[in-house]
Enzyme design. Structure first.
Site, PDB file in Angstrom:
ATOM      1  N   GLY A  45       1.030  -1.200   0.134  1.00 51.12           N
ATOM      2  CA  GLY A  45       0.044  -0.211   0.411  1.00 51.12           C
ATOM      3  C   GLY A  45       1.217   1.126  -0.324  1.00 51.12           C
ATOM      4  O   GLY A  45       1.885   1.458   0.664  1.00 51.12           O
ATOM      5  N   GLN A  50       2.728  10.157   1.244  1.00 51.92           N
ATOM      6  CA  GLN A  50       4.049   9.791   1.084  1.00 51.92           C
ATOM      7  C   GLN A  50       5.267   9.590   0.262  1.00 51.92           C
ATOM      8  O   GLN A  50       6.462   9.535  -0.295  1.00 51.92           O
ATOM      9  CB  GLN A  50       4.078   8.025   1.212  1.00 51.92           C
ATOM     10  CG  GLN A  50       3.148   7.100   2.708  1.00 51.92           C
ATOM     11  CD  GLN A  50       3.026   5.372   2.349  1.00 51.92           C
ATOM     12  OE1 GLN A  50       2.371   5.036   2.213  1.00 51.92           O
ATOM     13  NE2 GLN A  50       4.589   5.193   3.387  1.00 51.92           N
ATOM     14  N   CYS A  92       5.492   0.269   7.681  1.00 48.83           N
ATOM     15  CA  CYS A  92       5.142   1.121   6.495  1.00 48.83           C
ATOM     16  C   CYS A  92       6.655   1.034   5.625  1.00 48.83           C
ATOM     17  O   CYS A  92       8.080   1.668   6.482  1.00 48.83           O
ATOM     18  CB  CYS A  92       4.710   2.444   7.511  1.00 48.83           C
ATOM     19  SG  CYS A  92       4.450   3.669   6.846  1.00 48.83           S
ATOM     20  N   LEU A  93       6.520   1.957   4.260  1.00 53.68           N
ATOM     21  CA  LEU A  93       7.736   2.442   3.735  1.00 53.68           C
ATOM     22  C   LEU A  93       8.118   3.485   4.069  1.00 53.68           C
ATOM     23  O   LEU A  93       9.256   3.613   3.772  1.00 53.68           O
ATOM     24  CB  LEU A  93       6.979   2.103   2.437  1.00 53.68           C
ATOM     25  CG  LEU A  93       6.624   1.098   1.497  1.00 53.68           C
ATOM     26  CD1 LEU A  93       5.953   1.521   0.304  1.00 53.68           C
ATOM     27  CD2 LEU A  93       7.931   0.562   1.553  1.00 53.68           C
ATOM     28  N   HIS A 134      -4.709   1.060   7.691  1.00 55.43           N
ATOM     29  CA  HIS A 134      -3.276   1.295   7.646  1.00 55.43           C
ATOM     30  C   HIS A 134      -2.533   3.401   6.956  1.00 55.43           C
ATOM     31  O   HIS A 134      -2.713   3.927   6.631  1.00 55.43           O
ATOM     32  CB  HIS A 134      -2.417   0.587   7.240  1.00 55.43           C
ATOM     33  CG  HIS A 134      -0.478   1.754   7.379  1.00 55.43           C
ATOM     34  ND1 HIS A 134       0.210   1.010   8.313  1.00 55.43           N
ATOM     35  CD2 HIS A 134      -0.128   1.762   6.360  1.00 55.43           C
ATOM     36  CE1 HIS A 134       1.621   1.078   8.193  1.00 55.43           C
ATOM     37  NE2 HIS A 134       0.687   2.347   7.011  1.00 55.43           N
ATOM     38  N   GLU A 135      -3.268   3.070   5.456  1.00 59.80           N
ATOM     39  CA  GLU A 135      -3.457   3.408   4.104  1.00 59.80           C
ATOM     40  C   GLU A 135      -4.561   4.745   4.032  1.00 59.80           C
ATOM     41  O   GLU A 135      -4.222   6.309   4.423  1.00 59.80           O
ATOM     42  CB  GLU A 135      -3.821   3.150   2.305  1.00 59.80           C
ATOM     43  CG  GLU A 135      -2.400   2.116   2.449  1.00 59.80           C
ATOM     44  CD  GLU A 135      -1.731   1.811   2.809  1.00 59.80           C
ATOM     45  OE1 GLU A 135      -1.332   3.374   2.764  1.00 59.80           O
ATOM     46  OE2 GLU A 135      -0.107   1.677   3.396  1.00 59.80           O
ATOM     47  N   HIS A 138      -3.494   7.620   7.012  1.00 56.12           N
ATOM     48  CA  HIS A 138      -1.882   8.276   6.796  1.00 56.12           C
ATOM     49  C   HIS A 138      -2.646   9.542   5.947  1.00 56.12           C
ATOM     50  O   HIS A 138      -1.576  10.509   5.980  1.00 56.12           O
ATOM     51  CB  HIS A 138      -1.178   7.059   5.194  1.00 56.12           C
ATOM     52  CG  HIS A 138       0.538   6.304   5.430  1.00 56.12           C
ATOM     53  ND1 HIS A 138       1.214   7.358   5.830  1.00 56.12           N
ATOM     54  CD2 HIS A 138       0.325   5.501   5.473  1.00 56.12           C
ATOM     55  CE1 HIS A 138       1.758   6.607   5.530  1.00 56.12           C
ATOM     56  NE2 HIS A 138       1.761   5.098   5.970  1.00 56.12           N
TER      57      HIS A 138
HETATM   58 NI    NI Z   1       2.884   3.930   5.873  1.00 55.20          NI
END
Ligand code: NI
Length: 169
Positions: A45, A50, A92-93, A134-135, A138
């Protein structure tokens, strides 16, 4: 185009994203770039903040590119209902190399708009429910570490601060 991924510490990750209001070719290009960026980073995701773009837009593919039908695009999403609970490792990236058991709903339903502005409702279970939550977090300026204990969160923050000082972040 593959964008660099913004890491924890950048203000764009902790503010509420602006709504998507224009559904045009430019948005389509941005979404294609977000998928490319997510796959290149081996994520499931990615939210627009991000990549430094404060727009309420995210892409999800829990098959990591294996199933073209699994691609999900959510513009202006909100979670409308949840059911149950699950606790599993989450990462998380924007916080590379930090993973922690995180509790999320077992099922989640999101209302959003698709790439063309059409209203959609999507439900997910297990990993997909986790990805929705999660997304969408964000897009509200919330990182997964917000769901951890204060102790665990502070330990991650301290480690990140050290890495920033060492020029490793
Ligand atoms: Ni994330």
């Amino acid at each position: 185009m593959i964008y660099p991924i913004v890491k924890y510490g950048q203000p764009v990750l902790e503010k509420v994203a602006e709504p998507v209001t224009v559904f045009d070719a430019e948005l389509e290009k941005l979404v294609a770039d977000m998928f490319d960026t997510m796959y290149a980073a081996h994520g499931v995701g990615l939210a627009a903040p991000q990549i430094g773009i404060s727009k309420s837009l995210c892409v999800i593919d829990i098959t990591s590119g294996e199933d073209p039908n699994a691609r999900i695009v959510l513009a202006n999403p909100v979670i409308v209902s949840t059911e149950g609970k699950q606790t599993d490792e989450e990462g998380c990236l924007s916080l590379p190399n930090f993973r922690a058991p995180t509790t999320r709903p077992m099922k989640a339903t999101a209302r959003a708009q698709d790439l063309h502005g059409k209203e959609i409702m999507l439900s997910g279970e297990a990993l997909l429910a986790r990805a929705f939550c999660h997304e969408i977090d964000h897009l509200n300026g919330i990182l997964f570490i917000r769901h951890l204990s204060m102790l665990k969160r502070d330990s991650i923050r301290r480690k990140v601060r050290k890495m920033v000082k060492a020029g490793e972040w």
